[in-house]
Design a protein around this motif. Structure first.
Motif, PDB file in Angstrom:
ATOM      1  N   VAL A  36       0.841  -1.195   0.000  1.00 46.79           N
ATOM      2  CA  VAL A  36       0.000   0.000   0.000  1.00 46.79           C
ATOM      3  C   VAL A  36       0.877   1.246   0.000  1.00 46.79           C
ATOM      4  CG1 VAL A  36      -1.963  -1.057   1.198  1.00 46.79           C
ATOM      5  CG2 VAL A  36      -0.201   0.070   2.511  1.00 46.79           C
ATOM      6  N   PRO A  37       0.411   2.303  -0.665  1.00 48.55           N
ATOM      7  CA  PRO A  37       1.156   3.559  -0.603  1.00 48.55           C
ATOM      8  C   PRO A  37       1.115   4.136   0.808  1.00 48.55           C
ATOM      9  CG  PRO A  37      -0.576   3.657  -2.285  1.00 48.55           C
ATOM     10  CD  PRO A  37      -0.755   2.392  -1.534  1.00 48.55           C
ATOM     11  N   LEU A  38       2.103   4.903   1.137  1.00 53.53           N
ATOM     12  CA  LEU A  38       2.203   5.507   2.466  1.00 53.53           C
ATOM     13  C   LEU A  38       0.943   6.282   2.836  1.00 53.53           C
ATOM     14  CD1 LEU A  38       4.130   5.920   4.869  1.00 53.53           C
ATOM     15  CD2 LEU A  38       4.948   7.982   3.734  1.00 53.53           C
ATOM     16  N   ALA A  39       0.364   6.989   1.889  1.00 51.87           N
ATOM     17  CA  ALA A  39      -0.833   7.796   2.149  1.00 51.87           C
ATOM     18  C   ALA A  39      -2.025   6.945   2.590  1.00 51.87           C
ATOM     19  CB  ALA A  39      -1.196   8.595   0.907  1.00 51.87           C
ATOM     20  N   GLU A  40      -2.025   5.665   2.243  1.00 52.88           N
ATOM     21  CA  GLU A  40      -3.136   4.777   2.584  1.00 52.88           C
ATOM     22  C   GLU A  40      -2.834   3.882   3.789  1.00 52.88           C
ATOM     23  OE1 GLU A  40      -4.537   2.628  -0.822  1.00 52.88           O
ATOM     24  OE2 GLU A  40      -4.426   4.412  -2.084  1.00 52.88           O
ATOM     25  N   LEU A  41      -1.687   4.041   4.382  1.00 53.28           N
ATOM     26  CA  LEU A  41      -1.278   3.185   5.488  1.00 53.28           C
ATOM     27  C   LEU A  41      -2.249   3.254   6.666  1.00 53.28           C
ATOM     28  CD1 LEU A  41       1.022   1.230   5.796  1.00 53.28           C
ATOM     29  CD2 LEU A  41       2.334   3.014   6.904  1.00 53.28           C
ATOM     30  N   GLY A  42      -2.818   4.415   6.913  1.00 46.83           N
ATOM     31  CA  GLY A  42      -3.773   4.563   8.006  1.00 46.83           C
ATOM     32  C   GLY A  42      -5.067   3.808   7.784  1.00 46.83           C
ATOM     33  N   ASN A  43      -5.303   3.344   6.571  1.00 47.39           N
ATOM     34  CA  ASN A  43      -6.546   2.649   6.246  1.00 47.39           C
ATOM     35  C   ASN A  43      -6.429   1.129   6.321  1.00 47.39           C
ATOM     36  OD1 ASN A  43      -7.694   5.154   5.694  1.00 47.39           O
ATOM     37  ND2 ASN A  43      -7.059   5.074   3.559  1.00 47.39           N
ATOM     38  N   ILE A  44      -5.230   0.607   6.561  1.00 43.75           N
ATOM     39  CA  ILE A  44      -5.087  -0.845   6.578  1.00 43.75           C
ATOM     40  C   ILE A  44      -5.352  -1.387   7.985  1.00 43.75           C
ATOM     41  CG2 ILE A  44      -3.387  -0.812   4.712  1.00 43.75           C
ATOM     42  CD1 ILE A  44      -1.269  -1.595   6.864  1.00 43.75           C
ATOM     43  N   GLN A  45      -5.717  -2.655   8.038  1.00 48.14           N
ATOM     44  CA  GLN A  45      -5.892  -3.314   9.332  1.00 48.14           C
ATOM     45  C   GLN A  45      -4.499  -3.614   9.877  1.00 48.14           C
ATOM     46  OE1 GLN A  45      -8.098  -6.936   9.183  1.00 48.14           O
ATOM     47  NE2 GLN A  45      -8.522  -6.898  11.370  1.00 48.14           N
ATOM     48  N   MET A  46      -4.243  -3.223  11.118  1.00 49.72           N
ATOM     49  CA  MET A  46      -2.918  -3.360  11.696  1.00 49.72           C
ATOM     50  C   MET A  46      -2.711  -4.788  12.191  1.00 49.72           C
ATOM     51  SD  MET A  46      -0.121  -1.822  11.862  1.00 49.72           S
ATOM     52  CE  MET A  46      -0.574  -0.180  11.407  1.00 49.72           C
ATOM     53  N   SER A  47      -2.197  -5.632  11.313  1.00 47.01           N
ATOM     54  CA  SER A  47      -1.922  -7.026  11.647  1.00 47.01           C
ATOM     55  C   SER A  47      -0.562  -7.135  12.334  1.00 47.01           C
ATOM     56  CB  SER A  47      -1.906  -7.857  10.365  1.00 47.01           C
ATOM     57  OG  SER A  47      -0.808  -7.450   9.545  1.00 47.01           O
ATOM     58  N   MET A  48      -0.273  -8.298  12.866  1.00 50.38           N
ATOM     59  CA  MET A  48       1.042  -8.536  13.476  1.00 50.38           C
ATOM     60  C   MET A  48       2.143  -8.364  12.441  1.00 50.38           C
ATOM     61  SD  MET A  48       0.805  -9.095  16.627  1.00 50.38           S
ATOM     62  CE  MET A  48      -0.697  -8.943  17.536  1.00 50.38           C
ATOM     63  N   LYS A  49       1.890  -8.833  11.220  1.00 52.44           N
ATOM     64  CA  LYS A  49       2.886  -8.692  10.163  1.00 52.44           C
ATOM     65  C   LYS A  49       3.120  -7.220   9.853  1.00 52.44           C
ATOM     66  CE  LYS A  49       4.305 -10.087   5.618  1.00 52.44           C
ATOM     67  NZ  LYS A  49       4.172 -11.014   4.524  1.00 52.44           N
ATOM     68  N   ALA A  50       2.061  -6.434   9.810  1.00 50.90           N
ATOM     69  CA  ALA A  50       2.210  -5.000   9.536  1.00 50.90           C
ATOM     70  C   ALA A  50       3.036  -4.320  10.628  1.00 50.90           C
ATOM     71  CB  ALA A  50       0.842  -4.335   9.398  1.00 50.90           C
ATOM     72  N   VAL A  51       2.781  -4.675  11.886  1.00 47.24           N
ATOM     73  CA  VAL A  51       3.561  -4.107  12.991  1.00 47.24           C
ATOM     74  C   VAL A  51       5.020  -4.499  12.842  1.00 47.24           C
ATOM     75  CG1 VAL A  51       3.944  -4.169  15.489  1.00 47.24           C
ATOM     76  CG2 VAL A  51       1.618  -3.967  14.587  1.00 47.24           C
ATOM     77  N   ARG A  52       5.278  -5.767  12.545  1.00 51.00           N
ATOM     78  CA  ARG A  52       6.661  -6.240  12.382  1.00 51.00           C
ATOM     79  C   ARG A  52       7.358  -5.523  11.237  1.00 51.00           C
ATOM     80  NH1 ARG A  52       8.092 -12.356  10.852  1.00 51.00           N
ATOM     81  NH2 ARG A  52       7.402 -11.557   8.843  1.00 51.00           N
ATOM     82  N   VAL A  53       6.676  -5.368  10.112  1.00 50.79           N
ATOM     83  CA  VAL A  53       7.259  -4.682   8.951  1.00 50.79           C
ATOM     84  C   VAL A  53       7.580  -3.235   9.293  1.00 50.79           C
ATOM     85  CG1 VAL A  53       6.723  -3.769   6.641  1.00 50.79           C
ATOM     86  CG2 VAL A  53       6.279  -6.168   7.172  1.00 50.79           C
ATOM     87  N   MET A  54       6.648  -2.558   9.937  1.00 46.75           N
ATOM     88  CA  MET A  54       6.872  -1.149  10.269  1.00 46.75           C
ATOM     89  C   MET A  54       7.997  -0.982  11.288  1.00 46.75           C
ATOM     90  SD  MET A  54       2.943   0.175  10.235  1.00 46.75           S
ATOM     91  CE  MET A  54       3.363   1.852  10.650  1.00 46.75           C
ATOM     92  N   LEU A  55       8.063  -1.883  12.256  1.00 48.62           N
ATOM     93  CA  LEU A  55       9.147  -1.838  13.233  1.00 48.62           C
ATOM     94  C   LEU A  55      10.482  -2.132  12.561  1.00 48.62           C
ATOM     95  CD1 LEU A  55      10.097  -1.526  16.139  1.00 48.62           C
ATOM     96  CD2 LEU A  55       9.539  -3.945  16.496  1.00 48.62           C
ATOM     97  N   TRP A  56      10.537  -3.180  11.763  1.00 47.57           N
ATOM     98  CA  TRP A  56      11.765  -3.539  11.050  1.00 47.57           C
ATOM     99  C   TRP A  56      12.240  -2.387  10.171  1.00 47.57           C
ATOM    100  CZ3 TRP A  56      11.918  -3.988   5.642  1.00 47.57           C
ATOM    101  CH2 TRP A  56      13.162  -4.349   5.129  1.00 47.57           C
ATOM    102  N   ALA A  57      11.322  -1.764   9.451  1.00 41.09           N
ATOM    103  CA  ALA A  57      11.703  -0.663   8.559  1.00 41.09           C
ATOM    104  C   ALA A  57      12.297   0.499   9.348  1.00 41.09           C
ATOM    105  CB  ALA A  57      10.500  -0.201   7.741  1.00 41.09           C
TER     106      ALA A  57
END
Length: 96
Positions: A36-57
């Motif tokens: 997803v583009p950064l502008a749409e990040l607030g619209n995604i469901q915050m899954s464990m994978k999403a948290v891990r990806v954002m933390l890793w990044a």
């Protein structure tokens, strides 16, 4: 201490202190890995994978793999990590 001028947040995981920071490269990695583009990040469901990806990044400059970052987080520190993640992401994306 966080370096707010360079948009850095300190994050204590285990017995180590890491510096979380979002750069153009790390934000592009989030977009690529979550699809997803950064502008749409607030619209995604915050899954464990999403948290891990954002933390890793945010820690990509620390040289850790995504799986290594995932091993540093458990239910004991998950709420703390989420708060630090939100703080770092907000700092990186706010307009000066």
């Amino acid at each position: 201490m966080a370096n707010t001028q360079r948009h850095m947040i300190e994050l204590e995981l285990g017995d180590m202190t890491y510096t979380m920071r979002y750069t153009l490269n790390s934000l592009a990695e989030i977009e690529d890995r979550l699809g997803v583009p950064l502008a749409e990040l607030g619209n995604i469901q915050m899954s464990m994978k999403a948290v891990r990806v954002m933390l890793w990044a945010g820690l990509i400059h620390e040289g850790l793999t995504e799986e290594e970052v995932g091993e540093l987080v458990d239910f004991g520190n998950f709420e703390y990590v989420q708060a630090k993640l939100a703080e770092a992401f907000q700092m990186a994306t706010r307009k000066n």
